[in-house]
Design a protein around this motif. Structure first.
Motif: not given
Length: 384
Positions: A210-238
């Motif tokens: 996972a990559l978490a970002t701290v700054g203007v906002g607080i974000g996170c990107g997730l990779v599971v089983n080698g794939r970037l996870v977007a989720g059913g609505y495209g907002v996974a990792g918030e």
């Protein structure tokens, strides 16, 4: 030399071989077979057309490695200059553009200010920036990646909601494509940065991180089983919108209360620091200076932010179980003020063995975020 995606999309094996060499190369065929599970014959068959098309090359005799007794291996490497990609990171105040080669190595970079956040003005600015940054690569760049904070529909090329730009339902890929004449992919900025780390940074060789970002906002990107996870609505990792305070916590721009972002974003920290210091003109740099100078009330604001971030990270790790978490973002300028609280809250809240998940601090300048947008363009080679 025109982009020939058909070579890379010829078969799943071709796709797999190329991405393995791209992210781990130079690498010999036996090692590719070991990593991918493909047979040696399948690796050779997949590599042949990519060598002929100029995407891969065999290293010269002087560069080759030896595996086993007297058996020379000719490692495969990506021909980095085969294609070039433009990446643009859009912030509320600035456009940052880069040109990268096929291995996401930055070859040129340029910045321009955002003086008007209107969609038409930003699109015109992106088009001008692309012309400026790619001037030396005229005719050799075929894809633009654009990264924007907020809710982004990558497949549809739309920015559904970007709070810091004040945009809703903007067909950004279509607009930038029309203004530049190029193919455009639009992605959430944190997810784009995660793609770059997955293929070319801390995520190489891991199945999940996972990559978490701290700054203007607080974000996170997730990779599971080698794939970037977007989720059913495209907002996974918030993780910025995980509630970590009681119902009477501070209001968040998302409409919720007590979110990590409502406590630990730059705006939230500055707002609370101004009250703590009784200084309505205090900015983030001033708040950091006060905290470093020993202002206990302002230090407490940073400590509370650190605790919120740590709780958010722990919730994400408990749920997703990544092998490691990379912490980055412009907010790292203040990291020493809340690192202790982040790690303490994370360790206390992470369940069982999840507390052993390493938090890797990795400062990344804005050009790296633009590189992430270019990496999304590189990734587009592998999608039909």
């Amino acid at each position: 030399m025109l982009l020939n995606r058909a070579v890379l999309l010829a078969s799943p094996a071709a796709n797999t071989v190329f991405t393995t060499v791209l992210t781990r190369g130079p690498v010999a065929r036996p090692e590719i077979a070991r990593i991918t599970g493909l047979s040696s014959a399948a690796v050779t068959k997949a590599a042949k057309p990519m060598i002929e098309a100029g995407y891969l090359e065999e290293l010269t005799r002087a560069e080759r490695t030896v595996e086993g007794a007297g058996r020379p291996a000719h490692p495969l490497a990506v021909c980095a200059d085969r294609e070039f990609f433009v990446g643009v990171k859009v912030t509320a105040d600035e456009l940052i553009g880069v040109v990268t080669d096929l291995r996401a190595q930055v070859r040129a970079a340029h910045r321009v200010p955002v003086t008007d956040r209107g969609v038409d003005q930003v699109v015109a600015g992106i088009a001008a920036l692309v012309r400026e940054v790619s001037a030396a690569y005229s005719g050799r760049t075929h894809h633009i990646g654009v990264s924007v904070s907020g809710d982004v529909d990558r497949a549809g090329g739309r920015v559904r909601y970007s709070p810091f730009l004040g945009w809703r339902d903007v067909p950004l890929a279509e607009l930038v494509g029309r203004a530049t004449g190029s193919t455009v992919t639009v992605e959430n900025d944190v997810k784009a940065l995660t793609v770059a780390e997955q293929w070319f940074g801390e995520g190489v060789g891991t199945d999940s991180f996972a990559l978490a970002t701290v700054g203007v906002g607080i974000g996170c990107g997730l990779v599971v089983n080698g794939r970037l996870v977007a989720g059913g609505y495209g907002v996974a990792g918030e993780i910025g919108h995980i509630p970590v305070a009681a119902g009477d916590g501070p209001a968040c721009h998302c409409g919720g209360r007590g979110c990590v972002e409502a406590i630990a974003s730059e705006e939230a920290i500055v707002t609370r620091a101004r009250r703590a210091a009784d200084d309505p003109h205090l900015d983030m740099a001033g708040a950091i200076d006060r905290a470093h100078g020993g202002d206990a009330a302002v230090r407490a604001v940073f400590a509370e932010a650190g605790q919120a971030i740590g709780l958010g990270l722990a919730a994400m790790v408990n749920l997703m179980g990544p092998e490691r978490v990379v912490v980055s973002g412009e907010g790292l300028a203040a990291y020493d003020l809340f690192e202790e609280q982040i790690r303490a809250a994370f360790t206390a809240q992470a369940f069982g063995a999840a507390a052993r998940c390493p938090l890797v601090v990795r400062p990344l300048p804005w050009e790296e975020w633009a590189r992430g947008a270019a990496a999304v363009g590189i990734q587009s080679l592998f999608t039909a």
